[in-house]
Design a protein around this motif. Structure first.
Motif, mmCIF file in Angstrom:
data_model
loop_
_atom_site.group_PDB
_atom_site.id
_atom_site.type_symbol
_atom_site.label_atom_id
_atom_site.label_comp_id
_atom_site.label_asym_id
_atom_site.label_seq_id
_atom_site.Cartn_x
_atom_site.Cartn_y
_atom_site.Cartn_z
ATOM 1 N N THR A 183 -15.746 1.353 -5.047
ATOM 2 C CA THR A 183 -16.977 1.431 -4.913
ATOM 3 C C THR A 183 -17.599 0.428 -3.996
ATOM 4 O OG1 THR A 183 -17.230 2.630 -7.067
ATOM 5 C CG2 THR A 183 -19.219 2.007 -5.800
ATOM 6 N N ILE A 184 -18.554 0.669 -2.981
ATOM 7 C CA ILE A 184 -19.364 -0.241 -2.357
ATOM 8 C C ILE A 184 -20.863 0.180 -2.256
ATOM 9 C CG2 ILE A 184 -19.659 -1.333 0.154
ATOM 10 C CD1 ILE A 184 -16.949 -1.974 -1.077
ATOM 11 N N THR A 185 -21.528 -0.538 -2.742
ATOM 12 C CA THR A 185 -22.931 -0.562 -2.701
ATOM 13 C C THR A 185 -23.615 -1.562 -1.682
ATOM 14 O OG1 THR A 185 -23.015 -2.091 -4.301
ATOM 15 C CG2 THR A 185 -22.838 0.081 -4.989
ATOM 16 N N ARG A 215 -18.858 -7.889 2.617
ATOM 17 C CA ARG A 215 -17.844 -6.898 3.139
ATOM 18 C C ARG A 215 -17.454 -7.548 4.480
ATOM 19 N NH1 ARG A 215 -14.323 -2.802 2.060
ATOM 20 N NH2 ARG A 215 -15.038 -1.343 3.388
ATOM 21 N N GLY A 237 -17.051 2.096 7.495
ATOM 22 C CA GLY A 237 -18.111 2.967 6.695
ATOM 23 C C GLY A 237 -19.412 2.928 7.538
ATOM 24 N N TRP A 247 -13.036 3.685 -0.989
ATOM 25 C CA TRP A 247 -14.245 4.524 -0.431
ATOM 26 C C TRP A 247 -14.518 5.716 -1.080
ATOM 27 C CZ3 TRP A 247 -17.706 1.964 2.537
ATOM 28 C CH2 TRP A 247 -18.484 3.004 3.318
ATOM 29 N N SER A 304 -19.795 4.910 -2.413
ATOM 30 C CA SER A 304 -19.631 4.270 -1.157
ATOM 31 C C SER A 304 -20.146 5.035 0.155
ATOM 32 C CB SER A 304 -18.022 3.733 -0.845
ATOM 33 O OG SER A 304 -17.497 3.096 -1.856
ATOM 34 N N ASN A 305 -19.591 6.329 0.234
ATOM 35 C CA ASN A 305 -19.967 7.112 1.040
ATOM 36 C C ASN A 305 -21.387 7.128 1.515
ATOM 37 O OD1 ASN A 305 -18.552 8.650 3.194
ATOM 38 N ND2 ASN A 305 -18.960 10.403 2.182
ATOM 39 N N THR A 338 -23.638 4.998 0.301
ATOM 40 C CA THR A 338 -24.031 3.785 0.953
ATOM 41 C C THR A 338 -23.829 3.750 2.410
ATOM 42 O OG1 THR A 338 -23.354 2.460 -1.198
ATOM 43 C CG2 THR A 338 -23.410 1.549 0.772
ATOM 44 N N SER A 344 -12.303 1.577 5.338
ATOM 45 C CA SER A 344 -13.138 2.811 5.679
ATOM 46 C C SER A 344 -14.229 2.626 6.916
ATOM 47 C CB SER A 344 -14.075 2.887 4.353
ATOM 48 O OG SER A 344 -14.633 1.878 3.998
#
Length: 341
Positions: free
Chosen positions: A26-28, A35, A89, A209, A213-214, A216, A341
């Motif tokens: 998970t990316i916030t 990142r 992303g 991802w 994340s998506n 975000t 991603s």
């Protein structure tokens, strides 16, 4: 709130590699600076070990903003060229984060590769990233003689967010009457901002991802427009009602990643429009599996499929392609830097 539906199980070999990696699921938004600082592309020294040189070029992007390009050049160019759009992303990544396969094509096939440093969201929201990529396409086509690229052998390639940008760039080229693109190579492309597919629901807190994340990434790009009616097909190519007129397209993804359903639908709609697409869904694969597990059996199969598609595509357009092109698929991936991603 309903429970998260189960996702297809990860391939055991890939799952083991994922467990050893430091890649978060998970990316916030608060993680974006970290990142970006962790993004690392291949160095000139590493390229030299593959017999490749590199130079930097700055061009004018959308509304005159600067866009940096990295041009990777083999000793003996074959006329094949790639415009490469990196993953990340929409919020990160590096123009020098070339997939290992692309570097092998440069080294063994004599392909010239132009890596595009499109500007990132949220500081540079839509339409800046895709318009930057289109500007890079126009620049590359205008300089094909200097770059030793044949205009009819220029492939636009992208992975993840870069895959979505590649599809958007191709749609812009179609709708603006050029430049011509010989083929599209879309690896796990990020195509749909609407967060409505089954695969987005399944990949939640797992893999690479995930659904959060998506959201975000798309929110950084589109802001309050994400998921609404005011989003162009060039920003989110899954929204395109008509996919006729695209160049021959290769798509692949994993069965256990967020982008699975939108990628399958995109290929199906190319076929429905009478176009050419080759689609592979790798069973048990998560997003960016080929960079996290480069030696896995499934990764080797994916690389072989991409190899074969390129050889066939070039041969169909140019029946007198060289023996080197037709034997490239047998080679092993060269050392390089994969993308996420």
């Amino acid at each position: 709130m309903s429970a998260t539906p189960p996702h297809p199980p990860f391939d055991p070999e890939l799952a083991a590699a994922l467990a050893r990696s430091a890649m978060p699921a998970t990316i916030t938004a608060d993680m974006i600076p970290a990142r970006r600082s962790a993004a690392r592309g291949i160095t000139d020294e590493a390229l030299a070990t593959l017999g490749l040189g590199a130079r930097e070029v700055r061009i004018a992007g959308f509304e005159g903003g600067g866009v940096d390009l990295t041009v990777v050049e083999p000793t003996e160019p074959s006329g094949v060229g790639f415009l490469f759009l990196h993953g990340g992303g929409m919020i990160g990544g590096d123009r020098r984060a070339f997939p290992a396969l692309l570097l092998r094509w440069a080294s063994e096939l004599g392909a010239v590769v132009v890596g595009v440093g499109y500007r990132l969201a949220p500081e540079h929201p839509d339409p800046i990233p895709v318009e930057d990529c289109f500007a890079a396409l126009e620049w590359t086509v205008a300089h094909t003689a200097e770059l030793s690229i044949r205009p009819d052998r220029l492939v636009v390639a992208g992975t993840s967010a870069g895959g979505g940008l590649a599809a958007g760039t191709a749609l812009l080229a179609r709708d603006r009457g050029g430049p011509r693109i010989a083929a599209l190579l879309l690896t796990s492309p990020m195509l749909d901002d609407r967060d409505r597919t089954v695969s987005t629901q399944q990949i939640d807190g797992v893999g690479v991802w995930d659904r959060t994340s998506n959201v975000t990434g798309w929110t950084a790009l589109l802001g309050d427009r994400r998921g609404g009616d005011d989003v162009s097909i060039y920003a989110a190519p899954a929204r395109a009602g008509d996919l006729a007129g695209l160049p021959p397209t290769y798509l692949d993804c994993g069965s256990s990643e967020v982008f699975r359903d939108e990628d399958v639908a995109f290929a199906s709609r190319i076929w429905a429009a009478g176009g050419r697409a080759e689609l592979h869904v790798w069973p048990g694969a998560f997003h960016a599996f080929d960079s996290i597990a480069p030696d896995a059996t499934l990764t080797k199969q994916a690389i072989a499929a991409r190899d074969g598609w390129l050889v066939r595509t070039l041969a169909e357009q140019h029946p007198r392609s060289t023996e080197a092109e037709n034997t490239t698929a047998a080679g092993a991936p060269a050392p390089g830097t994969g993308t996420g991603s």
